[in-house]
Motif scaffolding. Sequence first.
Motif, PDB file in Angstrom:
ATOM      1  N   TYR A   1       0.833  -1.200   0.000  1.00 21.31           N
ATOM      2  CA  TYR A   1       0.000   0.000   0.000  1.00 21.31           C
ATOM      3  C   TYR A   1       0.874   1.258   0.000  1.00 21.31           C
ATOM      4  CZ  TYR A   1      -3.943  -3.068   1.106  1.00 21.31           C
ATOM      5  OH  TYR A   1      -4.904  -4.043   1.052  1.00 21.31           O
ATOM      6  N   LYS A   2       0.229   2.406  -0.189  1.00 16.29           N
ATOM      7  CA  LYS A   2       0.971   3.665  -0.247  1.00 16.29           C
ATOM      8  C   LYS A   2       0.390   4.649   0.778  1.00 16.29           C
ATOM      9  CE  LYS A   2       2.003   3.080  -5.165  1.00 16.29           C
ATOM     10  NZ  LYS A   2       1.837   3.643  -6.539  1.00 16.29           N
ATOM     11  N   PRO A   3       0.791   4.502   2.027  1.00 14.65           N
ATOM     12  CA  PRO A   3       0.249   5.386   3.064  1.00 14.65           C
ATOM     13  C   PRO A   3       0.772   6.808   2.943  1.00 14.65           C
ATOM     14  CG  PRO A   3       2.021   4.061   3.961  1.00 14.65           C
ATOM     15  CD  PRO A   3       1.782   3.557   2.564  1.00 14.65           C
ATOM     16  N   GLU A   4      -0.010   7.744   3.445  1.00 20.38           N
ATOM     17  CA  GLU A   4       0.388   9.142   3.490  1.00 20.38           C
ATOM     18  C   GLU A   4       0.294   9.639   4.930  1.00 20.38           C
ATOM     19  OE1 GLU A   4      -1.568  11.664   0.587  1.00 20.38           O
ATOM     20  OE2 GLU A   4      -2.142   9.887  -0.572  1.00 20.38           O
ATOM     21  N   ILE A   5       1.113  10.615   5.272  1.00 19.26           N
ATOM     22  CA  ILE A   5       1.082  11.207   6.604  1.00 19.26           C
ATOM     23  C   ILE A   5       0.076  12.356   6.608  1.00 19.26           C
ATOM     24  CG2 ILE A   5       2.438  12.195   8.487  1.00 19.26           C
ATOM     25  CD1 ILE A   5       3.255   9.355   7.580  1.00 19.26           C
ATOM     26  N   ILE A   6      -0.823  12.363   7.600  1.00 19.93           N
ATOM     27  CA  ILE A   6      -1.818  13.428   7.720  1.00 19.93           C
ATOM     28  C   ILE A   6      -1.309  14.472   8.709  1.00 19.93           C
ATOM     29  CG2 ILE A   6      -4.180  13.998   8.362  1.00 19.93           C
ATOM     30  CD1 ILE A   6      -4.977  11.138   7.694  1.00 19.93           C
ATOM     31  N   ASN A   7      -1.011  15.652   8.203  1.00 24.00           N
ATOM     32  CA  ASN A   7      -0.520  16.749   9.042  1.00 24.00           C
ATOM     33  C   ASN A   7      -1.543  17.861   9.219  1.00 24.00           C
ATOM     34  OD1 ASN A   7       2.285  15.849   9.493  1.00 24.00           O
ATOM     35  ND2 ASN A   7       2.487  16.105   7.273  1.00 24.00           N
TER      36      ASN A   7
ATOM     37  N   SER B   1      -5.739  18.949   9.681  1.00 23.78           N
ATOM     38  CA  SER B   1      -7.054  18.458  10.095  1.00 23.78           C
ATOM     39  C   SER B   1      -8.010  18.339   8.917  1.00 23.78           C
ATOM     40  CB  SER B   1      -7.644  19.376  11.163  1.00 23.78           C
ATOM     41  OG  SER B   1      -7.803  20.692  10.666  1.00 23.78           O
ATOM     42  N   GLU B   2      -7.884  19.237   7.939  1.00 19.38           N
ATOM     43  CA  GLU B   2      -8.805  19.224   6.799  1.00 19.38           C
ATOM     44  C   GLU B   2      -8.633  17.992   5.915  1.00 19.38           C
ATOM     45  OE1 GLU B   2      -5.840  22.656   5.841  1.00 19.38           O
ATOM     46  OE2 GLU B   2      -6.682  21.672   7.617  1.00 19.38           O
ATOM     47  N   ASP B   3      -7.547  17.235   6.119  1.00 14.37           N
ATOM     48  CA  ASP B   3      -7.311  16.038   5.306  1.00 14.37           C
ATOM     49  C   ASP B   3      -7.843  14.761   5.950  1.00 14.37           C
ATOM     50  OD1 ASP B   3      -6.038  17.622   3.449  1.00 14.37           O
ATOM     51  OD2 ASP B   3      -4.027  17.249   4.258  1.00 14.37           O
ATOM     52  N   VAL B   4      -8.268  14.834   7.197  1.00 15.64           N
ATOM     53  CA  VAL B   4      -8.655  13.632   7.943  1.00 15.64           C
ATOM     54  C   VAL B   4      -9.792  12.872   7.274  1.00 15.64           C
ATOM     55  CG1 VAL B   4      -9.725  12.843  10.105  1.00 15.64           C
ATOM     56  CG2 VAL B   4      -7.800  14.436  10.172  1.00 15.64           C
ATOM     57  N   LEU B   5     -10.725  13.576   6.663  1.00 21.34           N
ATOM     58  CA  LEU B   5     -11.887  12.925   6.053  1.00 21.34           C
ATOM     59  C   LEU B   5     -11.643  12.458   4.624  1.00 21.34           C
ATOM     60  CD1 LEU B   5     -14.747  15.286   7.306  1.00 21.34           C
ATOM     61  CD2 LEU B   5     -14.181  13.011   8.159  1.00 21.34           C
ATOM     62  N   LEU B   6     -10.474  12.739   4.081  1.00 19.66           N
ATOM     63  CA  LEU B   6     -10.225  12.444   2.667  1.00 19.66           C
ATOM     64  C   LEU B   6      -9.756  11.018   2.398  1.00 19.66           C
ATOM     65  CD1 LEU B   6      -8.381  15.747   1.624  1.00 19.66           C
ATOM     66  CD2 LEU B   6     -10.834  15.216   1.525  1.00 19.66           C
TER      67      LEU B   6
ATOM     68  N   ALA C   1     -11.980  17.181  13.515  1.00 24.97           N
ATOM     69  CA  ALA C   1     -11.994  16.366  12.296  1.00 24.97           C
ATOM     70  C   ALA C   1     -12.047  14.881  12.630  1.00 24.97           C
ATOM     71  CB  ALA C   1     -10.770  16.681  11.445  1.00 24.97           C
ATOM     72  N   LEU C   2     -11.297  14.476  13.655  1.00 27.38           N
ATOM     73  CA  LEU C   2     -11.318  13.071  14.077  1.00 27.38           C
ATOM     74  C   LEU C   2     -12.693  12.689  14.606  1.00 27.38           C
ATOM     75  CD1 LEU C   2      -7.831  12.843  15.829  1.00 27.38           C
ATOM     76  CD2 LEU C   2      -8.512  11.635  13.748  1.00 27.38           C
ATOM     77  N   ASP C   3     -13.290  13.556  15.419  1.00 30.59           N
ATOM     78  CA  ASP C   3     -14.633  13.287  15.938  1.00 30.59           C
ATOM     79  C   ASP C   3     -15.652  13.188  14.809  1.00 30.59           C
ATOM     80  OD1 ASP C   3     -13.942  13.137  18.606  1.00 30.59           O
ATOM     81  OD2 ASP C   3     -14.392  15.234  19.036  1.00 30.59           O
ATOM     82  N   LYS C   4     -15.508  14.052  13.807  1.00 33.32           N
ATOM     83  CA  LYS C   4     -16.430  14.014  12.671  1.00 33.32           C
ATOM     84  C   LYS C   4     -16.291  12.701  11.915  1.00 33.32           C
ATOM     85  CE  LYS C   4     -19.398  15.698   9.725  1.00 33.32           C
ATOM     86  NZ  LYS C   4     -20.829  15.914  10.109  1.00 33.32           N
ATOM     87  N   ARG C   5     -15.065  12.253  11.723  1.00 30.30           N
ATOM     88  CA  ARG C   5     -14.832  10.987  11.026  1.00 30.30           C
ATOM     89  C   ARG C   5     -15.434   9.827  11.814  1.00 30.30           C
ATOM     90  NH1 ARG C   5     -11.345   9.174   6.905  1.00 30.30           N
ATOM     91  NH2 ARG C   5     -11.201   6.898   6.974  1.00 30.30           N
ATOM     92  N   ALA C   6     -15.243   9.837  13.133  1.00 33.59           N
ATOM     93  CA  ALA C   6     -15.805   8.786  13.978  1.00 33.59           C
ATOM     94  C   ALA C   6     -17.334   8.815  13.939  1.00 33.59           C
ATOM     95  CB  ALA C   6     -15.300   8.940  15.403  1.00 33.59           C
ATOM     96  N   GLU C   7     -17.903  10.023  13.951  1.00 34.35           N
ATOM     97  CA  GLU C   7     -19.360  10.178  13.897  1.00 34.35           C
ATOM     98  C   GLU C   7     -19.924   9.614  12.594  1.00 34.35           C
ATOM     99  OE1 GLU C   7     -22.540  13.874  13.574  1.00 34.35           O
ATOM    100  OE2 GLU C   7     -20.593  14.219  14.522  1.00 34.35           O
ATOM    101  N   LEU C   8     -19.171   9.760  11.514  1.00 26.95           N
ATOM    102  CA  LEU C   8     -19.587   9.241  10.212  1.00 26.95           C
ATOM    103  C   LEU C   8     -19.294   7.750  10.064  1.00 26.95           C
ATOM    104  CD1 LEU C   8     -18.312  12.180   7.949  1.00 26.95           C
ATOM    105  CD2 LEU C   8     -20.701  11.627   8.509  1.00 26.95           C
TER     106      LEU C   8
END
Length: 210
Positions: free
Chosen positions: A31-37, A39-44, A71-78
Amino acid sequence: MDKKSIMKIGIVNYGCGNIASISNIIKYIGYKPEIINRSEDVLLFDSIILPGVGHFKNGMSNINFSGMRNALDKRAELDKPILGICLGMQLMTQSSEESDETGLCWFDSKTIKFTELENNKNKILVPHMGWNYVKEVEENVFFEEEDRFYFVHSFYVDALKSQEALATTIYEEINFSSAIKKGNLVGVQFHPEKSHQFGMTFFRKYFNKI
């Protein structure tokens, strides 16, 4: 098209994670992981990993002050896939005996400290460090009977009496939750990135399930 070439996997950088080792093992399995630096990228991403090494209070403080929390809470909520590793799993709980800081509260469980054995003959060695077996609570796609992983931790998640326990591990007569699951939120206490072939197999199974 190969799933590995199109799946977007992000590793959250909030200042407390073993990011390089996790990234390397995920790359090794294709796989090709990316580093999330940001908050606006958390949902992508299709799946994100919340790593963690260190103190519960530092972890939560870093998440809160980094701007990642909402952003993390929003992702968890979804209910979008999130994998918490070691401290990352503990941060998903309500709280920890390591700190008075409130956790992310995605799980109903709490994180507690290893204590003396009930027979009081001796104190257990803390941290729980080294290889140990993981036993699934009920049939799932992540673990097999003889799977063993590398652990380093002084606190553990107490989820045995809830629906959140996915797998358990026994250390010095203490049976604790070594993996938890709630929808698409998964936490593991062990370090798959340090667990060689068992860790690689776990990551393959986890990403295939998404």
